[in-house]
Design an enzyme around this catalytic site. Structure first.
Site, PDB file in Angstrom:
ATOM      1  N   TYR A 114      -1.537  -1.302  10.926  1.00  6.72           N
ATOM      2  CA  TYR A 114      -1.852  -1.867   9.606  1.00  6.72           C
ATOM      3  C   TYR A 114      -0.691  -1.609   8.635  1.00  6.72           C
ATOM      4  O   TYR A 114      -0.184  -2.522   7.979  1.00  6.72           O
ATOM      5  CB  TYR A 114      -3.149  -1.257   9.055  1.00  6.72           C
ATOM      6  CG  TYR A 114      -3.320  -1.469   7.568  1.00  6.72           C
ATOM      7  CD1 TYR A 114      -3.587  -2.731   7.058  1.00  6.72           C
ATOM      8  CD2 TYR A 114      -3.176  -0.405   6.663  1.00  6.72           C
ATOM      9  CE1 TYR A 114      -3.710  -2.935   5.683  1.00  6.72           C
ATOM     10  CE2 TYR A 114      -3.302  -0.607   5.298  1.00  6.72           C
ATOM     11  CZ  TYR A 114      -3.571  -1.872   4.818  1.00  6.72           C
ATOM     12  OH  TYR A 114      -3.678  -2.065   3.465  1.00  6.72           O
TER      13      TYR A 114
ATOM     14  N   ASN B 270      -5.250   4.521  -4.145  1.00  9.79           N
ATOM     15  CA  ASN B 270      -6.600   4.396  -3.562  1.00  9.79           C
ATOM     16  C   ASN B 270      -7.578   3.715  -4.522  1.00  9.79           C
ATOM     17  O   ASN B 270      -8.175   4.390  -5.381  1.00  9.79           O
ATOM     18  CB  ASN B 270      -7.125   5.784  -3.177  1.00  9.79           C
ATOM     19  CG  ASN B 270      -6.390   6.369  -1.992  1.00  9.79           C
ATOM     20  OD1 ASN B 270      -5.166   6.504  -2.020  1.00  9.79           O
ATOM     21  ND2 ASN B 270      -7.107   6.699  -0.943  1.00  9.79           N
TER      22      ASN B 270
ATOM     23  N   SER C 124       0.837  -1.206   0.000  1.00  7.71           N
ATOM     24  CA  SER C 124       0.000   0.000   0.000  1.00  7.71           C
ATOM     25  C   SER C 124       0.866   1.248   0.000  1.00  7.71           C
ATOM     26  O   SER C 124       1.991   1.242   0.530  1.00  7.71           O
ATOM     27  CB  SER C 124      -0.851  -0.029   1.272  1.00  7.71           C
ATOM     28  OG  SER C 124      -1.392   1.228   1.532  1.00  7.71           O
TER      29      SER C 124
ATOM     30  N   LYS D 150       2.271  -4.102   6.546  1.00  6.79           N
ATOM     31  CA  LYS D 150       2.639  -4.075   5.115  1.00  6.79           C
ATOM     32  C   LYS D 150       4.145  -3.933   4.959  1.00  6.79           C
ATOM     33  O   LYS D 150       4.782  -4.625   4.167  1.00  6.79           O
ATOM     34  CB  LYS D 150       1.922  -2.919   4.403  1.00  6.79           C
ATOM     35  CG  LYS D 150       0.419  -3.086   4.299  1.00  6.79           C
ATOM     36  CD  LYS D 150       0.068  -4.249   3.392  1.00  6.79           C
ATOM     37  CE  LYS D 150      -1.405  -4.567   3.401  1.00  6.79           C
ATOM     38  NZ  LYS D 150      -1.725  -5.892   2.859  1.00  6.79           N
TER      39      LYS D 150
HETATM   40  P1  NAD Z   1     -10.882  -7.120   1.586  1.00  3.63           P
HETATM   41  O1  NAD Z   1     -11.000  -7.127   3.072  1.00  3.63           O
HETATM   42  O2  NAD Z   1     -12.090  -6.857   0.787  1.00  3.63           O
HETATM   43  O3  NAD Z   1     -10.257  -8.520   1.102  1.00  3.63           O
HETATM   44  C1  NAD Z   1      -9.343  -9.249   1.876  1.00  3.63           C
HETATM   45  C2  NAD Z   1      -9.844 -10.683   1.940  1.00  3.63           C
HETATM   46  O4  NAD Z   1      -8.926 -11.463   2.720  1.00  3.63           O
HETATM   47  C3  NAD Z   1     -11.217 -10.801   2.597  1.00  3.63           C
HETATM   48  O5  NAD Z   1     -12.076 -11.544   1.736  1.00  3.63           O
HETATM   49  C4  NAD Z   1     -10.940 -11.548   3.893  1.00  3.63           C
HETATM   50  O6  NAD Z   1     -12.033 -12.381   4.274  1.00  3.63           O
HETATM   51  C5  NAD Z   1      -9.679 -12.331   3.549  1.00  3.63           C
HETATM   52  N1  NAD Z   1      -8.825 -12.667   4.690  1.00  3.63           N
HETATM   53  C6  NAD Z   1      -8.324 -11.844   5.638  1.00  3.63           C
HETATM   54  N2  NAD Z   1      -7.571 -12.537   6.512  1.00  3.63           N
HETATM   55  C7  NAD Z   1      -7.590 -13.843   6.100  1.00  3.63           C
HETATM   56  C8  NAD Z   1      -7.002 -15.046   6.581  1.00  3.63           C
HETATM   57  N3  NAD Z   1      -6.265 -15.078   7.698  1.00  3.63           N
HETATM   58  N4  NAD Z   1      -7.232 -16.196   5.903  1.00  3.63           N
HETATM   59  C9  NAD Z   1      -7.999 -16.201   4.787  1.00  3.63           C
HETATM   60  N5  NAD Z   1      -8.579 -15.088   4.281  1.00  3.63           N
HETATM   61  C10 NAD Z   1      -8.378 -13.927   4.940  1.00  3.63           C
HETATM   62  O7  NAD Z   1      -9.718  -6.112   1.213  1.00  3.63           O
HETATM   63  P2  NAD Z   1      -9.308  -5.536  -0.218  1.00  3.63           P
HETATM   64  O8  NAD Z   1      -9.688  -4.110  -0.260  1.00  3.63           O
HETATM   65  O9  NAD Z   1      -9.744  -6.453  -1.289  1.00  3.63           O
HETATM   66  O10 NAD Z   1      -7.726  -5.561  -0.067  1.00  3.63           O
HETATM   67  C11 NAD Z   1      -6.951  -6.670  -0.514  1.00  3.63           C
HETATM   68  C12 NAD Z   1      -5.516  -6.458  -0.068  1.00  3.63           C
HETATM   69  O11 NAD Z   1      -5.044  -5.214  -0.597  1.00  3.63           O
HETATM   70  C13 NAD Z   1      -5.333  -6.380   1.447  1.00  3.63           C
HETATM   71  O12 NAD Z   1      -4.122  -7.024   1.782  1.00  3.63           O
HETATM   72  C14 NAD Z   1      -5.235  -4.890   1.694  1.00  3.63           C
HETATM   73  O13 NAD Z   1      -4.486  -4.601   2.850  1.00  3.63           O
HETATM   74  C15 NAD Z   1      -4.526  -4.401   0.447  1.00  3.63           C
HETATM   75  N6  NAD Z   1      -4.786  -2.992   0.133  1.00  3.63           N
HETATM   76  C16 NAD Z   1      -6.072  -2.564   0.019  1.00  3.63           C
HETATM   77  C17 NAD Z   1      -6.318  -1.219  -0.246  1.00  3.63           C
HETATM   78  C18 NAD Z   1      -7.727  -0.698  -0.339  1.00  3.63           C
HETATM   79  O14 NAD Z   1      -7.923   0.517  -0.263  1.00  3.63           O
HETATM   80  N7  NAD Z   1      -8.739  -1.508  -0.525  1.00  3.63           N
HETATM   81  C19 NAD Z   1      -5.250  -0.325  -0.418  1.00  3.63           C
HETATM   82  C20 NAD Z   1      -3.944  -0.815  -0.303  1.00  3.63           C
HETATM   83  C21 NAD Z   1      -3.723  -2.159  -0.035  1.00  3.63           C
HETATM   84  N1  UDP Z   2     -12.260  11.748   3.642  1.00  4.32           N
HETATM   85  C1  UDP Z   2     -13.271  12.628   3.978  1.00  4.32           C
HETATM   86  N2  UDP Z   2     -14.441  12.129   4.492  1.00  4.32           N
HETATM   87  C2  UDP Z   2     -14.646  10.790   4.674  1.00  4.32           C
HETATM   88  C3  UDP Z   2     -13.606   9.900   4.329  1.00  4.32           C
HETATM   89  C4  UDP Z   2     -12.431  10.407   3.816  1.00  4.32           C
HETATM   90  O1  UDP Z   2     -13.110  13.837   3.828  1.00  4.32           O
HETATM   91  O2  UDP Z   2     -15.719  10.396   5.160  1.00  4.32           O
HETATM   92  C5  UDP Z   2     -11.009  12.273   3.041  1.00  4.32           C
HETATM   93  C6  UDP Z   2      -9.746  11.928   3.811  1.00  4.32           C
HETATM   94  O3  UDP Z   2      -9.492  12.920   4.802  1.00  4.32           O
HETATM   95  C7  UDP Z   2      -8.697  11.902   2.695  1.00  4.32           C
HETATM   96  C8  UDP Z   2      -9.479  11.393   1.475  1.00  4.32           C
HETATM   97  O4  UDP Z   2     -10.861  11.660   1.783  1.00  4.32           O
HETATM   98  O5  UDP Z   2      -8.245  13.209   2.402  1.00  4.32           O
HETATM   99  C9  UDP Z   2      -9.306   9.899   1.200  1.00  4.32           C
HETATM  100  O6  UDP Z   2      -9.604   9.188   2.388  1.00  4.32           O
HETATM  101  P1  UDP Z   2      -9.633   7.588   2.410  1.00  4.32           P
HETATM  102  O7  UDP Z   2      -9.891   7.164   3.827  1.00  4.32           O
HETATM  103  O8  UDP Z   2     -10.573   7.093   1.366  1.00  4.32           O
HETATM  104  O9  UDP Z   2      -8.161   7.165   1.926  1.00  4.32           O
HETATM  105  P2  UDP Z   2      -6.739   7.338   2.675  1.00  4.32           P
HETATM  106  O10 UDP Z   2      -6.797   8.563   3.533  1.00  4.32           O
HETATM  107  O11 UDP Z   2      -6.543   6.094   3.456  1.00  4.32           O
HETATM  108  O12 UDP Z   2      -5.762   7.485   1.559  1.00  4.32           O
END
Ligand code: NAD
Ligand code: UDP
Length: 337
Positions: free
Chosen positions: A148, A178, A124, A152
Site C-alpha cells: 500500500y 491519521n 500518506s 503511494k
Molecule cells: P475510502 O476507502 O473511504 O475512500 C476511497 C474511495 O475510493 C472509496 O469510496 C472507493 O470506493 C473508491 N475507489 C477505490 N478504487 C477505485 C477505483 N478504481 N475507481 C473508482 N473508485 C475507487 O478511503 P479514505 O480513508 O477516504 O482515503 C482516501 C484516500 O486517502 C485514499 O487514497 C487513501 O489511501 C488516502 N489516505 C487515507 C488515510 C486514512 O487513514 N484514511 C491516510 C492516508 C492516506
Molecule cells: N492500535 C492499537 N489497537 C488497535 C488498533 C491500533 O493499539 O486495535 C495502535 C497501533 O499500534 C498504533 C496506533 O494505535 O500505535 C494507531 O494505529 P492505526 O492503525 O490507527 O494507525 P497507523 O498505525 O496506521 O498509523
C-alpha cells in the site's frame, strides 16, 4: 468549471465534498463504491442542501472515465480513489498496484488530454517509513514497509516525472497523518468493512458496546507511556486542506509536498483517556504484543502547510473523539448494506 473528485463517496472524500459544496464550488464525483456506499452521497446532499453529478465509474475503465470528462467541464482534480488496507495489500499486492497505479495513469492521461492539469493527491505519512526522529518534515527520507505504502510512493514519483515532463501541471501531494472523527452532523463518517484495523473506529465500537475491549498493541515503545504515538487529525480539518491546496493550484504551477497533521502526538492510552472524557463512555482494554510493522512514534511538522497553504488544524482531540462517538452512536452499522 468543475472539480473532479475521485473516491468522493469514501471517508475523506465525502467530507471534502461537503467543504467544496459549502464554498459554492461545482464538483463531479467518480467512485466505483468498492469501499463505500451510495447512501454517503445522499448524506452529502442532505448536509449541504446542494446537488452534484456523480458517476459509478471505475478508474480502471478508461473509456467510461473519458465519458465523464467529455460530459463535464473539468478543470482540476482531487484524487482520493484508491485501495488503502495495509494488511490486504500484503495479501493481494497485484490488486493494489493495479488499482492504485493504473487508476492514476488513466486519470492523469485524461486530465492532460482535457487540459485540466491540476491535481491534489492523497498521499500518506506511510511514505516516511520508520522516521529517524519526530516531528517529521517534508524533506525526510522516504521509504515504505508494505505494498500500500509503495503505491503511494510510486504515485508521488510518477507525478513528479509528469510535472518535470510538462511544467503546465500543478501537483499538490498531501501526506495525511491519521484522519479520525466525523462531520458534526453525525450524517457522514468512517464506515470500515468488517472489524476495523485502525485505532479510532475500533475504540468507537468498544464505546458503543460492539466489542468488549480494545487490544492495545504494545506498551514497551520508547514513548511517554510506552504505547504508540500518532498525529490524529480531524477529518473536517483534513478536508479543508484540500480546498486550500486547490486554491493555490489555481494560481501557480509546480509540484509541492505538504504534511497534513496537527503537529501533536497522542499515545493509544492518551486516546483512551480523551475518548472517555469527551463521551462519558468506558473503554476497557488489554495490553497485547506489538503489531508487526508498527512504528513507535509518528507526528508531523505541519509548518509548511501553514506557511504556503495558509492551512492549519483547528479542531482538538476532544472534538475528534466526540464527533467519532456521535457518528458511531447514530450509525452503529455505518451506512448499512
Ligand atoms: P475510502 O476507502 O473511504 O475512500 C476511497 C474511495 O475510493 C472509496 O469510496 C472507493 O470506493 C473508491 N475507489 C477505490 N478504487 C477505485 C477505483 N478504481 N475507481 C473508482 N473508485 C475507487 O478511503 P479514505 O480513508 O477516504 O482515503 C482516501 C484516500 O486517502 C485514499 O487514497 C487513501 O489511501 C488516502 N489516505 C487515507 C488515510 C486514512 O487513514 N484514511 C491516510 C492516508 C492516506
Ligand atoms: N492500535 C492499537 N489497537 C488497535 C488498533 C491500533 O493499539 O486495535 C495502535 C497501533 O499500534 C498504533 C496506533 O494505535 O500505535 C494507531 O494505529 P492505526 O492503525 O490507527 O494507525 P497507523 O498505525 O496506521 O498509523
Amino acid at each position: 468549471m468543475a472539480i473532479l473528485i475521485t473516491g468522493g463517496a469514501g471517508y475523506i472524500g465525502t467530507h471534502a465534498m461537503v467543504e467544496f459544496l459549502n464554498e459554492g464550488r461545482e464538483v463531479v464525483c467518480v467512485d466505483n463504491f468498492c469501499n463505500s456506499n451510495p447512501v454517503a452521497l445522499e448524506r452529502v446532499k442532505k448536509i449541504t442542501g446542494k446537488d452534484f453529478k456523480h458517476y459509478n465509474v471505475d478508474l480502471l475503465d478508461k473509456d467510461a472515465l473519458e465519458k465523464v470528462f467529455s460530459k463535464n467541464e473539468i478543470d482540476s482534480c482531487i484524487h482520493f480513489a484508491g485501495l488503502k488496507a495495509v494488511g490486504e495489500s500484503c495479501e493481494m499486492p497485484l490488486k493494489y498496484y493495479h488499482n492504485n497505479l493504473t487508476g492514476t495513469f488513466n486519470l492523469c492521461e485524461l486530465l492532460s488530454k482535457y487540459r485540466a492539469k491540476k491535481i491534489v493527491f492523497s498521499s500518506s505519512a506511510t511514505v516516511y517509513g520508520k522516521p529517524k526522529s519526530v516531528p517529521i518534515t517534508e524533506d525526510f527520507p522516504l521509504s515504505t514497509t508494505n505494498p500500500y505504502g509503495e503505491t503511494k510512493l510510486m504515485i508521488e514519483r510518477v507525478l513528479k516525472d509528469l510535472y518535470e515532463s510538462d511544467n503546465e501541471w500543478s501537483v499538490s501531494i498531501l501526506r495525511y497523518f491519521n484522519p479520525i472523527g466525523a462531520h458534526e452532523s453525525g450524517l457522514i463518517g468512517e464506515d470500515p468493512k468488517g472489524i476495523p484495523n485502525n485505532l479510532l473506529p475500533y475504540v468507537a465500537q468498544v464505546a458503543t458496546g460492539k466489542h468488549p475491549y480494545l487490544r492495545i498493541f504494545g506498551n514497551d515503545y520508547d514513548t511517554h507511556d510506552g504505547t504508540g504515538v500518532r498525529d490524529y487529525i480531524h477529518v473536517v480539518d483534513l478536508a479543508k486542506a484540500h480546498l486550500c491546496a486547490i486554491k493555490r493550484a489555481e494560481t501557480r504551477k509546480g509540484i509541492e509536498y505538504f504534511n497534513i497533521g496537527t503537529g501533536k502526538g497522542y499515545s493509544v492510552l492518551d486516546i483512551v483517556a480523551a475518548y472517555e472524557k469527551a463521551t462519558g463512555a468506558t473503554i476497557n482494554y488489554k495490553i497485547m504484543e506489538r503489531r508487526l510493522g508498527d512504528v513507535g512514534e509518528c507526528y508531523a511538522d505541519p509548518t509548511k502547510a501553514y506557511e504556503l497553504l495558509g492551512w492549519r488544524a483547528e479542531k482538538d482531540i476532544e472534538d475528534m473523539c466526540r464527533d467519532s462517538f456521535r457518528w458511531q452512536s447514530k450509525n452503529p452499522d455505518g451506512y448499512g448494506e
